[in-house]
Design a protein around this motif. Sequence first.
Motif, short mmCIF file in Angstrom:
data_model
loop_
_atom_site.label_atom_id
_atom_site.label_comp_id
_atom_site.label_asym_id
_atom_site.label_seq_id
_atom_site.Cartn_x
_atom_site.Cartn_y
_atom_site.Cartn_z
N PRO A 11 1.15 -1.26 0.23
CA PRO A 11 0.14 -0.08 0.13
C PRO A 11 0.46 1.46 0.00
O PRO A 11 2.08 1.86 0.69
CB PRO A 11 -0.71 0.11 1.23
N ARG A 34 1.18 4.76 1.42
CA ARG A 34 0.88 5.06 2.72
C ARG A 34 1.16 6.52 3.00
O ARG A 34 2.88 6.78 2.98
CB ARG A 34 1.62 4.23 3.70
N PHE A 62 2.15 10.13 4.57
CA PHE A 62 1.74 10.71 6.33
C PHE A 62 2.16 12.37 6.51
O PHE A 62 3.04 12.34 6.86
CB PHE A 62 3.90 10.05 6.83
N SER A 86 4.81 7.30 1.73
CA SER A 86 6.18 5.86 2.09
C SER A 86 5.92 4.94 1.41
O SER A 86 4.09 3.97 0.99
CB SER A 86 5.80 5.30 3.51
N TYR A 100 -0.34 7.34 -7.05
CA TYR A 100 -1.35 7.68 -5.75
C TYR A 100 -1.47 8.84 -5.82
O TYR A 100 -2.52 9.37 -4.76
CB TYR A 100 -0.28 7.33 -5.06
N SER A 160 -6.52 -1.86 -0.87
CA SER A 160 -5.33 -1.90 0.41
C SER A 160 -3.68 -2.56 -0.43
O SER A 160 -2.69 -2.74 0.59
CB SER A 160 -5.32 -3.60 1.07
#
Length: 290
Positions: free
Chosen positions: A144, A146, A148, A166, A238, A267
């Motif tokens: 996935p 991620r 942050f 990340s 993303y 996921s």
Amino acid sequence: MNESPRVLLGHGTENDFVVLPDPDGTVWPEDRLDAAMVRRLCDRRAGLGGDGVLRVVRTAHVPDAPAVLGSEVERCQWFMDHRNADGTHAEMCGNGIRLFLHVLVSEGLLDRASCEAGVLVGTRGGPRRVGATPDGDYWVDMGPARPFGSSEATLSGQAFPGLAVSMGNPHLACLTDVPVGTLDLADAPGFDPGLFPDGVNVELINVLEAGAHIRLRVFERGVGETRSCGTGACAAAYAALAAEDLAEGTVLVDVPGGRLSVQVGASTTVLTGPALLVSAGVLCPEWLTG
């Protein structure tokens, strides 16, 4: 050291690597493949030249594999021992791991047909499943994306706001209307060391079709600008989807070295693209001892 260790050169969308076949961990153990040797191998004038080094080794022969793979260590027969061109260890590389599987197949260590369902490979970013496609490309489940936080990169005195993402390694994905081909990436972009204490890969992104197609340039920590970056393509895809309030989708990513496809799911993230071996040979004793 073997007087004439074998070496391969290859790339994934022109993100190029020196590849060291070392299945049994006897040719390039840690005390021989040190940072200085990696820098020599990657030197484009005095060495072979590459954005990094990939050692193809069984997981059992990698001292830090249990620490980075945890309970999955027994399921990963092979480990991608990846070093950046400056000699530092790297957690993960989407282009590199596709080339890694291509080498396993080309060296007769794995059967290509058996790889279509995917093979679990150890990396310092954790286990990754990578597989072959019927048309000759390779895919990798990158895990996935991620987010942050938000931050900005500075380049030639200009600030580029971006999303911190990340992919097992840190990225700052910056969407911009400035044509990325006009940017000067000769020097490392500035970034917030508080958010990125271990450095960061910086992506500069133009959206060509909202949520579907982007153009990308990347400055990789420990390397400089590269012709392609697999984890960077995933982070950029993303960020491009997030800008459209989309959590899932497939994005074509044009990099200087070619085209990748990134499928972002709820996921996980799957990167697909080519991998190619360019040459094979041996290192001469005079270079090794020079």
